[in-house]
Design a protein around this motif. Structure first.
Motif, PDB file in Angstrom:
ATOM      1  N   VAL A  53      -3.314  -4.974   5.026  1.00 10.98           N
ATOM      2  CA  VAL A  53      -4.188  -3.804   4.974  1.00 10.98           C
ATOM      3  C   VAL A  53      -5.543  -4.094   5.608  1.00 10.98           C
ATOM      4  CG1 VAL A  53      -5.341  -2.160   3.422  1.00 10.98           C
ATOM      5  CG2 VAL A  53      -3.010  -2.911   2.928  1.00 10.98           C
ATOM      6  N   ILE A  80      -9.918   2.929   4.807  1.00 14.88           N
ATOM      7  CA  ILE A  80      -9.683   2.029   3.678  1.00 14.88           C
ATOM      8  C   ILE A  80     -10.439   0.721   3.886  1.00 14.88           C
ATOM      9  CG2 ILE A  80      -7.924   0.708   2.433  1.00 14.88           C
ATOM     10  CD1 ILE A  80      -5.927   2.922   3.136  1.00 14.88           C
ATOM     11  N   ALA A 130      -8.455   2.182  -1.545  1.00 11.16           N
ATOM     12  CA  ALA A 130      -7.272   2.993  -1.215  1.00 11.16           C
ATOM     13  C   ALA A 130      -7.268   4.338  -1.930  1.00 11.16           C
ATOM     14  CB  ALA A 130      -6.001   2.223  -1.560  1.00 11.16           C
ATOM     15  N   TYR A 135       0.819  -1.214   0.000  1.00 13.66           N
ATOM     16  CA  TYR A 135       0.000   0.000   0.000  1.00 13.66           C
ATOM     17  C   TYR A 135       0.852   1.264   0.000  1.00 13.66           C
ATOM     18  CZ  TYR A 135      -2.660   3.845   1.992  1.00 13.66           C
ATOM     19  OH  TYR A 135      -3.186   5.081   2.232  1.00 13.66           O
ATOM     20  N   LYS A 167      -0.448   3.780  -2.717  1.00  7.18           N
ATOM     21  CA  LYS A 167      -0.568   5.167  -2.248  1.00  7.18           C
ATOM     22  C   LYS A 167       0.093   6.117  -3.245  1.00  7.18           C
ATOM     23  CE  LYS A 167      -0.014   7.818   2.029  1.00  7.18           C
ATOM     24  NZ  LYS A 167       0.928   8.886   1.656  1.00  7.18           N
TER      25      LYS A 167
END
Length: 442
Positions: free
Chosen positions: A318, A396, A160, A85, A90
Protein backbone atom coordinates in the motif's frame (compact mmCIF):
# COMPACT_ATOMS: atom_id res chain seq x y z
CA UNK A 1 -3.47 -22.94 -2.55
CA UNK A 2 -0.45 -21.99 -0.49
CA UNK A 3 -1.36 -20.35 2.79
CA UNK A 4 1.19 -18.45 4.87
CA UNK A 5 -0.19 -19.27 8.29
CA UNK A 6 1.54 -16.93 10.71
CA UNK A 7 1.15 -13.93 8.44
CA UNK A 8 -2.34 -14.56 7.18
CA UNK A 9 -4.79 -11.77 6.73
CA UNK A 10 -6.94 -12.54 9.70
CA UNK A 11 -10.56 -11.90 8.89
CA UNK A 12 -11.92 -12.08 12.39
CA UNK A 13 -14.69 -9.70 11.56
CA UNK A 14 -17.06 -10.57 14.35
CA UNK A 15 -20.70 -9.78 13.71
CA UNK A 16 -22.21 -10.15 17.13
CA UNK A 17 -25.87 -9.53 17.75
CA UNK A 18 -26.17 -9.29 21.51
CA UNK A 19 -29.80 -9.84 22.42
CA UNK A 20 -29.67 -10.76 26.11
CA UNK A 21 -31.14 -7.72 27.79
CA UNK A 22 -29.65 -8.27 31.25
CA UNK A 23 -26.30 -9.74 30.36
CA UNK A 24 -23.52 -7.69 31.89
CA UNK A 25 -21.15 -7.84 28.94
CA UNK A 26 -23.78 -7.15 26.28
CA UNK A 27 -26.16 -4.57 27.73
CA UNK A 28 -29.39 -3.94 25.89
CA UNK A 29 -30.79 -0.45 26.05
CA UNK A 30 -34.41 0.51 25.47
CA UNK A 31 -35.82 3.60 23.87
CA UNK A 32 -39.46 4.59 23.97
CA UNK A 33 -41.33 6.72 21.49
CA UNK A 34 -44.56 8.34 22.63
CA UNK A 35 -46.91 10.43 20.53
CA UNK A 36 -49.30 12.90 22.14
CA UNK A 37 -51.84 15.36 20.85
CA UNK A 38 -51.89 18.74 22.62
CA UNK A 39 -54.92 20.99 23.25
CA UNK A 40 -55.53 24.45 21.87
CA UNK A 41 -57.10 27.24 23.99
CA UNK A 42 -59.46 28.45 21.24
CA UNK A 43 -62.12 25.79 21.72
CA UNK A 44 -63.55 23.70 24.53
CA UNK A 45 -64.23 21.03 21.95
CA UNK A 46 -60.60 20.84 21.02
CA UNK A 47 -59.68 20.96 24.70
CA UNK A 48 -62.00 18.09 25.58
CA UNK A 49 -60.79 16.16 22.58
CA UNK A 50 -57.25 16.75 23.67
CA UNK A 51 -57.99 15.37 27.14
CA UNK A 52 -59.40 12.21 25.58
CA UNK A 53 -56.50 11.98 23.15
CA UNK A 54 -53.97 12.40 25.94
CA UNK A 55 -55.54 9.55 27.86
CA UNK A 56 -55.87 7.35 24.80
CA UNK A 57 -52.80 8.49 22.90
CA UNK A 58 -51.15 5.53 21.21
CA UNK A 59 -47.81 4.63 22.67
CA UNK A 60 -45.26 3.20 20.30
CA UNK A 61 -43.74 -0.04 21.57
CA UNK A 62 -40.40 0.28 23.24
CA UNK A 63 -37.62 -0.58 20.88
CA UNK A 64 -35.03 -3.13 21.84
CA UNK A 65 -31.50 -2.14 21.01
CA UNK A 66 -29.29 -4.94 19.79
CA UNK A 67 -25.55 -4.45 19.56
CA UNK A 68 -23.77 -5.78 16.50
CA UNK A 69 -20.01 -5.93 17.03
CA UNK A 70 -17.30 -6.20 14.44
CA UNK A 71 -13.80 -7.16 15.50
CA UNK A 72 -11.27 -7.44 12.68
CA UNK A 73 -7.52 -7.51 12.56
CA UNK A 74 -4.47 -7.84 10.34
CA UNK A 75 -1.03 -8.85 11.53
CA UNK A 76 1.60 -6.08 11.64
CA UNK A 77 4.33 -8.22 10.07
CA UNK A 78 5.72 -6.70 6.89
CA UNK A 79 3.98 -4.02 4.86
CA UNK A 80 0.24 -4.22 4.28
CA UNK A 81 -0.31 -5.02 0.63
CA UNK A 82 -3.07 -4.47 -1.87
CA UNK A 83 -4.67 -7.81 -0.98
CA UNK A 84 -4.91 -6.85 2.70
CA UNK A 85 -6.42 -3.51 1.80
CA UNK A 86 -8.93 -4.65 -0.84
CA UNK A 87 -9.82 -7.94 0.82
CA UNK A 88 -10.21 -6.68 4.39
CA UNK A 89 -9.63 -3.03 5.30
CA UNK A 90 -11.72 -1.61 2.43
CA UNK A 91 -14.58 -3.89 3.51
CA UNK A 92 -14.23 -2.69 7.10
CA UNK A 93 -14.59 0.90 5.91
CA UNK A 94 -17.68 0.04 3.88
CA UNK A 95 -19.30 -1.67 6.87
CA UNK A 96 -18.36 1.22 9.16
CA UNK A 97 -20.04 3.67 6.79
CA UNK A 98 -23.05 1.61 5.65
CA UNK A 99 -23.68 -0.98 8.36
CA UNK A 100 -23.83 -3.68 5.70
CA UNK A 101 -21.80 -6.87 5.43
CA UNK A 102 -20.15 -8.21 2.34
CA UNK A 103 -21.96 -11.18 0.81
CA UNK A 104 -21.65 -14.16 3.11
CA UNK A 105 -23.23 -17.55 3.57
CA UNK A 106 -23.54 -20.07 6.37
CA UNK A 107 -21.85 -23.46 6.54
CA UNK A 108 -24.70 -24.95 4.48
CA UNK A 109 -24.30 -22.40 1.71
CA UNK A 110 -27.37 -20.32 2.60
CA UNK A 111 -27.07 -16.56 2.30
CA UNK A 112 -27.49 -14.29 5.30
CA UNK A 113 -30.04 -11.53 4.80
CA UNK A 114 -29.08 -8.64 7.02
CA UNK A 115 -31.55 -6.36 5.25
CA UNK A 116 -34.58 -7.90 6.96
CA UNK A 117 -35.43 -5.54 9.78
CA UNK A 118 -37.69 -5.83 12.80
CA UNK A 119 -39.38 -2.46 13.30
CA UNK A 120 -39.26 -3.02 17.07
CA UNK A 121 -35.50 -3.60 17.11
CA UNK A 122 -32.86 -0.93 16.68
CA UNK A 123 -29.44 -2.25 15.70
CA UNK A 124 -26.40 -0.35 16.93
CA UNK A 125 -23.02 -1.19 15.43
CA UNK A 126 -19.85 -1.27 17.51
CA UNK A 127 -16.73 -1.50 15.35
CA UNK A 128 -13.39 -2.66 16.75
CA UNK A 129 -10.35 -2.93 14.49
CA UNK A 130 -7.15 -4.24 16.02
CA UNK A 131 -3.55 -4.82 15.05
CA UNK A 132 -3.07 -8.47 16.01
CA UNK A 133 0.49 -8.35 17.26
CA UNK A 134 0.04 -11.43 19.48
CA UNK A 135 -0.65 -13.51 16.38
CA UNK A 136 2.41 -12.06 14.68
CA UNK A 137 4.83 -13.59 17.20
CA UNK A 138 3.91 -17.15 16.28
CA UNK A 139 7.12 -16.78 14.29
CA UNK A 140 10.14 -14.83 15.58
CA UNK A 141 9.95 -11.06 15.15
CA UNK A 142 12.74 -8.50 15.29
CA UNK A 143 12.04 -6.47 18.47
CA UNK A 144 13.37 -3.42 16.70
CA UNK A 145 10.75 -3.71 13.96
CA UNK A 146 7.62 -4.97 15.74
CA UNK A 147 6.63 -1.70 17.42
CA UNK A 148 7.06 0.37 14.25
CA UNK A 149 5.16 -2.22 12.20
CA UNK A 150 2.36 -2.12 14.75
CA UNK A 151 2.06 1.67 14.71
CA UNK A 152 2.37 1.77 10.92
CA UNK A 153 -0.48 -0.74 10.55
CA UNK A 154 -2.71 1.30 12.86
CA UNK A 155 -1.90 4.47 10.92
CA UNK A 156 -2.82 2.71 7.68
CA UNK A 157 -6.20 1.71 9.12
CA UNK A 158 -6.94 5.40 9.67
CA UNK A 159 -5.48 6.43 6.31
CA UNK A 160 -7.66 3.86 4.52
CA UNK A 161 -10.82 5.30 6.05
CA UNK A 162 -11.33 3.77 9.50
CA UNK A 163 -12.68 6.75 11.44
CA UNK A 164 -11.81 6.83 15.17
CA UNK A 165 -15.05 8.77 15.71
CA UNK A 166 -17.06 5.82 14.38
CA UNK A 167 -14.81 2.86 15.19
CA UNK A 168 -12.31 1.87 17.84
CA UNK A 169 -8.76 1.02 16.79
CA UNK A 170 -6.49 -0.79 19.22
CA UNK A 171 -3.51 -3.10 19.53
CA UNK A 172 -4.38 -6.67 20.52
CA UNK A 173 -1.69 -6.92 23.23
CA UNK A 174 -2.98 -3.70 24.85
CA UNK A 175 -6.06 -5.64 26.00
CA UNK A 176 -4.71 -8.30 28.40
CA UNK A 177 -7.93 -10.30 28.30
CA UNK A 178 -6.96 -11.69 24.86
CA UNK A 179 -3.88 -13.53 26.10
CA UNK A 180 -5.36 -14.42 29.51
CA UNK A 181 -8.49 -16.00 28.06
CA UNK A 182 -6.33 -17.83 25.52
CA UNK A 183 -4.48 -19.46 28.42
CA UNK A 184 -7.72 -20.50 30.13
CA UNK A 185 -8.99 -22.00 26.88
CA UNK A 186 -5.64 -23.72 26.30
CA UNK A 187 -6.17 -25.56 29.56
CA UNK A 188 -9.74 -26.50 28.64
CA UNK A 189 -9.10 -27.71 25.07
CA UNK A 190 -7.99 -31.28 24.24
CA UNK A 191 -4.68 -31.42 22.36
CA UNK A 192 -6.03 -33.74 19.70
CA UNK A 193 -8.45 -31.02 18.61
CA UNK A 194 -5.49 -28.84 17.66
CA UNK A 195 -3.66 -31.71 16.02
CA UNK A 196 -6.45 -31.80 13.45
CA UNK A 197 -5.82 -28.23 12.28
CA UNK A 198 -4.75 -28.45 8.64
CA UNK A 199 -2.92 -25.13 8.47
CA UNK A 200 -0.62 -26.07 11.34
CA UNK A 201 0.24 -29.34 9.61
CA UNK A 202 1.07 -27.49 6.40
CA UNK A 203 3.26 -24.92 8.10
CA UNK A 204 5.01 -27.42 10.36
CA UNK A 205 5.78 -29.59 7.35
CA UNK A 206 7.38 -26.66 5.54
CA UNK A 207 9.34 -25.31 8.50
CA UNK A 208 10.15 -28.56 10.29
CA UNK A 209 8.63 -29.39 13.65
CA UNK A 210 11.94 -28.79 15.45
CA UNK A 211 11.86 -25.07 14.60
CA UNK A 212 8.13 -24.43 14.99
CA UNK A 213 7.09 -22.71 18.24
CA UNK A 214 4.29 -23.90 20.50
CA UNK A 215 2.43 -20.66 19.73
CA UNK A 216 1.99 -21.73 16.12
CA UNK A 217 0.31 -24.91 17.37
CA UNK A 218 -2.01 -23.14 19.83
CA UNK A 219 -2.72 -19.90 17.98
CA UNK A 220 -6.19 -21.12 16.85
CA UNK A 221 -7.12 -20.96 20.55
CA UNK A 222 -5.96 -17.33 20.68
CA UNK A 223 -8.16 -16.71 17.66
CA UNK A 224 -11.05 -18.38 19.52
CA UNK A 225 -10.38 -16.12 22.51
CA UNK A 226 -10.45 -13.06 20.22
CA UNK A 227 -13.89 -14.11 18.99
CA UNK A 228 -15.43 -15.22 22.27
CA UNK A 229 -14.38 -12.17 24.27
CA UNK A 230 -16.84 -10.02 22.34
CA UNK A 231 -19.82 -12.40 22.58
CA UNK A 232 -20.36 -12.68 18.84
CA UNK A 233 -23.08 -14.89 17.47
CA UNK A 234 -21.95 -14.51 13.84
CA UNK A 235 -18.37 -14.46 12.63
CA UNK A 236 -17.60 -13.68 8.96
CA UNK A 237 -14.43 -15.56 8.03
CA UNK A 238 -12.60 -16.54 4.89
CA UNK A 239 -12.90 -20.08 3.61
CA UNK A 240 -9.40 -20.86 4.91
CA UNK A 241 -10.53 -20.06 8.48
CA UNK A 242 -13.61 -22.30 8.45
CA UNK A 243 -11.88 -25.01 10.47
CA UNK A 244 -10.72 -22.54 13.12
CA UNK A 245 -14.25 -21.20 13.53
CA UNK A 246 -15.49 -24.75 14.02
CA UNK A 247 -12.83 -25.17 16.71
CA UNK A 248 -14.15 -22.07 18.49
CA UNK A 249 -17.66 -23.55 18.42
CA UNK A 250 -16.39 -26.83 19.86
CA UNK A 251 -14.58 -24.96 22.63
CA UNK A 252 -17.75 -23.06 23.55
CA UNK A 253 -19.79 -26.25 23.82
CA UNK A 254 -17.15 -27.98 25.90
CA UNK A 255 -16.51 -25.03 28.22
CA UNK A 256 -20.16 -24.12 28.78
CA UNK A 257 -21.06 -27.78 29.28
CA UNK A 258 -18.30 -28.45 31.77
CA UNK A 259 -18.23 -25.23 33.79
CA UNK A 260 -21.52 -23.35 33.33
CA UNK A 261 -24.22 -25.70 34.60
CA UNK A 262 -25.86 -26.56 37.89
CA UNK A 263 -26.43 -24.87 41.23
CA UNK A 264 -22.72 -24.59 42.16
CA UNK A 265 -22.20 -22.46 39.03
CA UNK A 266 -25.20 -20.29 39.87
CA UNK A 267 -23.90 -19.78 43.40
CA UNK A 268 -20.47 -18.74 42.10
CA UNK A 269 -22.10 -16.23 39.75
CA UNK A 270 -24.31 -14.85 42.52
CA UNK A 271 -21.30 -14.43 44.82
CA UNK A 272 -19.41 -12.60 42.05
CA UNK A 273 -22.41 -10.41 41.22
CA UNK A 274 -22.79 -11.53 37.60
CA UNK A 275 -25.64 -13.22 35.69
CA UNK A 276 -25.54 -17.01 35.55
CA UNK A 277 -25.69 -17.24 31.78
CA UNK A 278 -23.13 -19.53 30.09
CA UNK A 279 -19.80 -17.74 29.81
CA UNK A 280 -19.67 -17.75 26.01
CA UNK A 281 -21.99 -17.34 23.03
CA UNK A 282 -21.62 -20.04 20.38
CA UNK A 283 -20.65 -18.26 17.16
CA UNK A 284 -22.08 -19.10 13.77
CA UNK A 285 -19.86 -18.99 10.72
CA UNK A 286 -20.45 -16.51 7.92
CA UNK A 287 -18.25 -17.64 5.04
CA UNK A 288 -17.25 -14.46 3.22
CA UNK A 289 -17.41 -14.66 -0.55
CA UNK A 290 -14.13 -13.48 -2.01
CA UNK A 291 -15.54 -11.92 -5.17
CA UNK A 292 -13.50 -9.39 -7.11
CA UNK A 293 -11.50 -8.38 -4.03
CA UNK A 294 -9.50 -11.60 -4.13
CA UNK A 295 -6.02 -10.42 -5.03
CA UNK A 296 -3.45 -12.94 -6.19
CA UNK A 297 0.31 -12.83 -6.55
CA UNK A 298 1.78 -10.78 -9.40
CA UNK A 299 4.21 -13.63 -10.10
CA UNK A 300 1.71 -16.52 -9.85
CA UNK A 301 -1.99 -15.94 -10.47
CA UNK A 302 -2.92 -19.17 -8.68
CA UNK A 303 -1.56 -18.09 -5.26
CA UNK A 304 -2.79 -15.33 -2.97
CA UNK A 305 -0.79 -12.15 -2.65
CA UNK A 306 1.18 -12.66 0.58
CA UNK A 307 3.46 -10.74 2.92
CA UNK A 308 5.53 -13.87 3.48
CA UNK A 309 6.46 -14.32 -0.18
CA UNK A 310 10.22 -13.61 -0.32
CA UNK A 311 9.80 -11.89 -3.69
CA UNK A 312 8.70 -8.29 -3.10
CA UNK A 313 7.71 -8.11 -6.75
CA UNK A 314 4.91 -10.57 -6.06
CA UNK A 315 2.85 -7.92 -4.27
CA UNK A 316 1.94 -4.25 -4.37
CA UNK A 317 2.42 -2.76 -0.93
CA UNK A 318 0.00 0.00 0.00
CA UNK A 319 2.90 2.36 0.69
CA UNK A 320 4.91 1.56 -2.45
CA UNK A 321 5.93 4.76 -4.31
CA UNK A 322 4.33 5.26 -7.75
CA UNK A 323 7.51 4.31 -9.61
CA UNK A 324 7.78 1.02 -7.70
CA UNK A 325 4.13 0.20 -8.43
CA UNK A 326 4.61 0.88 -12.14
CA UNK A 327 7.75 -1.25 -12.25
CA UNK A 328 6.12 -4.18 -10.45
CA UNK A 329 3.12 -4.19 -12.75
CA UNK A 330 5.35 -3.82 -15.81
CA UNK A 331 7.27 -6.96 -14.75
CA UNK A 332 4.33 -9.00 -13.48
CA UNK A 333 3.57 -12.39 -15.01
CA UNK A 334 1.21 -12.54 -17.98
CA UNK A 335 0.67 -14.92 -20.91
CA UNK A 336 1.15 -14.86 -24.66
CA UNK A 337 -2.55 -15.08 -25.57
CA UNK A 338 -4.23 -12.10 -27.29
CA UNK A 339 -6.55 -9.75 -25.45
CA UNK A 340 -7.53 -9.56 -21.77
CA UNK A 341 -10.35 -11.66 -20.33
CA UNK A 342 -12.00 -12.65 -17.06
CA UNK A 343 -12.61 -16.12 -15.61
CA UNK A 344 -10.64 -18.23 -18.07
CA UNK A 345 -9.09 -20.98 -15.88
CA UNK A 346 -6.22 -21.18 -18.33
CA UNK A 347 -5.40 -17.48 -17.76
CA UNK A 348 -5.30 -16.85 -13.97
CA UNK A 349 -3.03 -13.82 -14.33
CA UNK A 350 -5.47 -12.15 -16.70
CA UNK A 351 -8.31 -12.62 -14.24
CA UNK A 352 -6.18 -11.37 -11.36
CA UNK A 353 -5.07 -8.17 -13.09
CA UNK A 354 -8.62 -7.43 -14.21
CA UNK A 355 -9.85 -8.00 -10.65
CA UNK A 356 -7.31 -5.48 -9.39
CA UNK A 357 -8.26 -2.98 -12.10
CA UNK A 358 -11.93 -3.30 -11.18
CA UNK A 359 -11.29 -3.13 -7.41
CA UNK A 360 -9.47 0.20 -7.63
CA UNK A 361 -12.32 1.63 -9.73
CA UNK A 362 -15.36 0.75 -7.60
CA UNK A 363 -17.79 2.81 -9.64
CA UNK A 364 -17.36 0.73 -12.79
CA UNK A 365 -18.99 -2.53 -13.86
CA UNK A 366 -17.18 -5.56 -15.21
CA UNK A 367 -18.94 -5.12 -18.53
CA UNK A 368 -17.81 -1.51 -18.81
CA UNK A 369 -14.22 -2.41 -17.99
CA UNK A 370 -14.14 -5.36 -20.35
CA UNK A 371 -15.47 -3.23 -23.18
CA UNK A 372 -12.55 -0.86 -22.62
CA UNK A 373 -9.71 -3.37 -22.37
CA UNK A 374 -10.73 -6.66 -24.02
CA UNK A 375 -8.78 -6.01 -27.23
CA UNK A 376 -5.69 -4.52 -25.59
CA UNK A 377 -2.27 -6.09 -25.63
CA UNK A 378 -0.47 -6.50 -22.30
CA UNK A 379 1.84 -3.64 -23.22
CA UNK A 380 -1.21 -1.38 -23.45
CA UNK A 381 -3.13 -2.70 -20.45
CA UNK A 382 -0.32 -2.78 -17.87
CA UNK A 383 0.36 1.00 -17.91
CA UNK A 384 -3.39 1.61 -17.65
CA UNK A 385 -3.61 -0.70 -14.63
CA UNK A 386 -0.56 0.87 -13.00
CA UNK A 387 -1.98 4.40 -13.24
CA UNK A 388 -5.33 3.25 -11.80
CA UNK A 389 -3.58 1.64 -8.81
CA UNK A 390 -1.35 4.69 -8.25
CA UNK A 391 -4.36 7.02 -8.36
CA UNK A 392 -6.32 4.86 -5.91
CA UNK A 393 -3.50 4.60 -3.37
CA UNK A 394 -2.28 8.21 -3.59
CA UNK A 395 -4.80 9.71 -1.09
CA UNK A 396 -4.23 6.80 1.32
CA UNK A 397 -0.48 7.32 1.21
CA UNK A 398 -0.86 11.06 1.77
CA UNK A 399 -3.16 10.56 4.75
CA UNK A 400 -0.86 7.88 6.16
CA UNK A 401 2.08 10.30 6.16
CA UNK A 402 0.00 12.83 8.10
CA UNK A 403 -1.19 10.31 10.71
CA UNK A 404 2.17 8.64 11.22
CA UNK A 405 3.86 12.02 11.68
CA UNK A 406 1.54 12.82 14.60
CA UNK A 407 2.46 10.03 17.02
CA UNK A 408 0.71 11.68 19.96
CA UNK A 409 -2.58 11.57 18.07
CA UNK A 410 -2.02 7.99 16.93
CA UNK A 411 -1.19 6.70 20.39
CA UNK A 412 -4.20 8.57 21.78
CA UNK A 413 -6.48 6.79 19.29
CA UNK A 414 -5.00 3.41 20.27
CA UNK A 415 -5.36 4.14 23.99
CA UNK A 416 -9.00 5.11 23.62
CA UNK A 417 -9.65 2.03 21.49
CA UNK A 418 -7.97 -0.31 23.97
CA UNK A 419 -9.99 1.10 26.85
CA UNK A 420 -13.26 0.59 24.96
CA UNK A 421 -12.33 -2.98 23.97
CA UNK A 422 -11.13 -3.81 27.48
CA UNK A 423 -14.46 -2.68 28.97
CA UNK A 424 -16.19 -5.46 27.02
CA UNK A 425 -13.48 -8.11 27.02
CA UNK A 426 -12.75 -7.94 30.77
CA UNK A 427 -16.38 -8.74 31.61
CA UNK A 428 -16.31 -11.87 29.48
CA UNK A 429 -12.99 -12.87 31.03
CA UNK A 430 -14.45 -12.45 34.51
CA UNK A 431 -17.40 -14.69 33.57
CA UNK A 432 -15.00 -17.38 32.34
CA UNK A 433 -12.87 -17.17 35.49
CA UNK A 434 -15.91 -17.36 37.77
CA UNK A 435 -17.15 -20.39 35.82
CA UNK A 436 -13.80 -22.15 36.35
CA UNK A 437 -13.82 -21.34 40.07
CA UNK A 438 -11.13 -18.66 40.26
CA UNK A 439 -11.16 -16.13 43.06
CA UNK A 440 -11.94 -12.81 41.41
CA UNK A 441 -11.62 -9.32 42.93
CA UNK A 442 -14.84 -7.62 43.95
Amino acid sequence: MKVALPKYMMILAIAGLSSRSCRAFAPTLTRSYTTTIGATSSSRLFSAAAEVDEKQAPVAPKKKVRTRRILSGVQPTGSLHLGNYLGAIKQWVEFQNTGKFADAEDLEGKSFDDEKKDENVEIVNENFFCVVDLHAITVPQDPGDLEESTLASAALYIAAGIDPEKSKIFVQSHVPAHSELAWLLNCATPMNWLERMIQFKDKAKKAGTESVGVGLFTYPILMAADILLYQADRVPVGEDQRQHLELARDIVRRFNGEYCKGNPYKKRCKKAGIPSYPAFTEPEAMIVKAGGARVMSLTDGTNKMSKSDPADGSRINVLDPPKVIRDKIKRCKTDALPGVEWDNPERPESTNLLNIYAAVQPGRTRENILEEVKDMKWGEFKPLLAEAVVAHLEPIQKRYAEVRADEEYLRGVLKEGAEAADAIASKTLKSAKVAMGFSVPN
